[in-house]
Design an enzyme around this catalytic site. Sequence first.
Site, PDB file in Angstrom:
ATOM      1  CG  HIS A 139      43.401  11.779  32.400  1.00  0.00           C
ATOM      2  ND1 HIS A 139      44.032  10.858  33.198  1.00  0.00           N
ATOM      3  CD2 HIS A 139      42.074  11.670  32.658  1.00  0.00           C
ATOM      4  CE1 HIS A 139      43.118  10.218  33.909  1.00  0.00           C
ATOM      5  NE2 HIS A 139      41.923  10.686  33.600  1.00  0.00           N
ATOM      6  CD  GLU A 159      39.342  13.301  35.919  1.00  0.00           C
ATOM      7  OE1 GLU A 159      38.292  12.653  35.790  1.00  0.00           O
ATOM      8  OE2 GLU A 159      40.416  12.969  35.400  1.00  0.00           O
TER       9      GLU A 159
HETATM   10  P1  PGA Z   1      37.353   6.934  37.238  1.00  0.00           P
HETATM   11  O1  PGA Z   1      38.291   7.710  36.215  1.00  0.00           O
HETATM   12  O2  PGA Z   1      35.948   7.374  36.973  1.00  0.00           O
HETATM   13  O3  PGA Z   1      37.552   5.472  36.877  1.00  0.00           O
HETATM   14  O4  PGA Z   1      37.803   7.259  38.595  1.00  0.00           O
HETATM   15  C1  PGA Z   1      38.130   9.076  35.982  1.00  0.00           C
HETATM   16  C2  PGA Z   1      39.246   9.568  35.113  1.00  0.00           C
HETATM   17  O5  PGA Z   1      40.389   9.107  35.305  1.00  0.00           O
HETATM   18  O6  PGA Z   1      39.033  10.388  34.227  1.00  0.00           O
END
Ligand code: PGA
Length: 262
Positions: A103, A174
């Site tokens: 992450h 992401e």
């Molecule tokens: P968010 O986070 O939906 O609050 O943008 C996603 C993540 O960090 O996995």
Amino acid sequence: MPKKLIVANWKMQPQSLAEAEGIVEAVDGYFSQTGEHSTTAVVFCPPFVFLEEVAKLLGQSHLEHQAFLGAQDIAVSDDVAQTGEVSGPQLAKLGVRYVIVGHSERRWKLGESDEVVNEKLRDALRNELVPIVCVGERERGAGDRWRDELATQVRATFAGLSADDVGRCLVAYEPVWAISTTPGARPDTPDAAAASIQVIRDVLSRDFGVADAQALYGGSITDVNALEFLSNPAFAGVLVGGASVRKDEFVRILGAADAAAS
Ligand code: PGA
């Protein structure tokens, strides 16, 4: 049609067990209504302190085929001399099936390198967990540099893995600039995110021989934009952070997933 996967990354929330129970109960309530008709599955990724309790709640719920347990992280190996870490066998024993690795908050706030992410990914696979492997560029400056950054990160994250192992992973795209807690965050658009996922797929196909990697999108998913992402066949699902602990909103995201499939 394959089930859309909604991964709930609670991060360091909620503050109490009662709130955690409330979220699981709300999801249980949703699936009790939709029953067999739902084409959506949820992966709850609570903080370690709530894993055991959420495992019990899932055991008592009607969510056997619809909700699964995930962890937010895993140690690099099963060696016991790792203060503060949690091992793959410990997770597996609790009924954990999925684990988030790489992450961006761990990569960029805690300095987790591609090599460490790669070790965690290998450990997850050794313990028969499904890794949800997060990748994404930090910034989207002018030009194409971000594409190279993304491709390089993907190569290093999966380095040395066989096609079989890469095929067992879910990839979550992401972009850091889209994560809701990043200052000035804005969600990506489904079309642009799909193009980024193509960058990832090209690397996985060319360098690892995996042509059909399953990809999720994460970054500021809400009940307002979930439907447009989930309607796009490029995404096997979404990874939800902030909205995953706002239980009413989260249930509306599940509704969007089912609406997208119908
Ligand atoms: P968010 O986070 O939906 O609050 O943008 C996603 C993540 O960090 O996995």
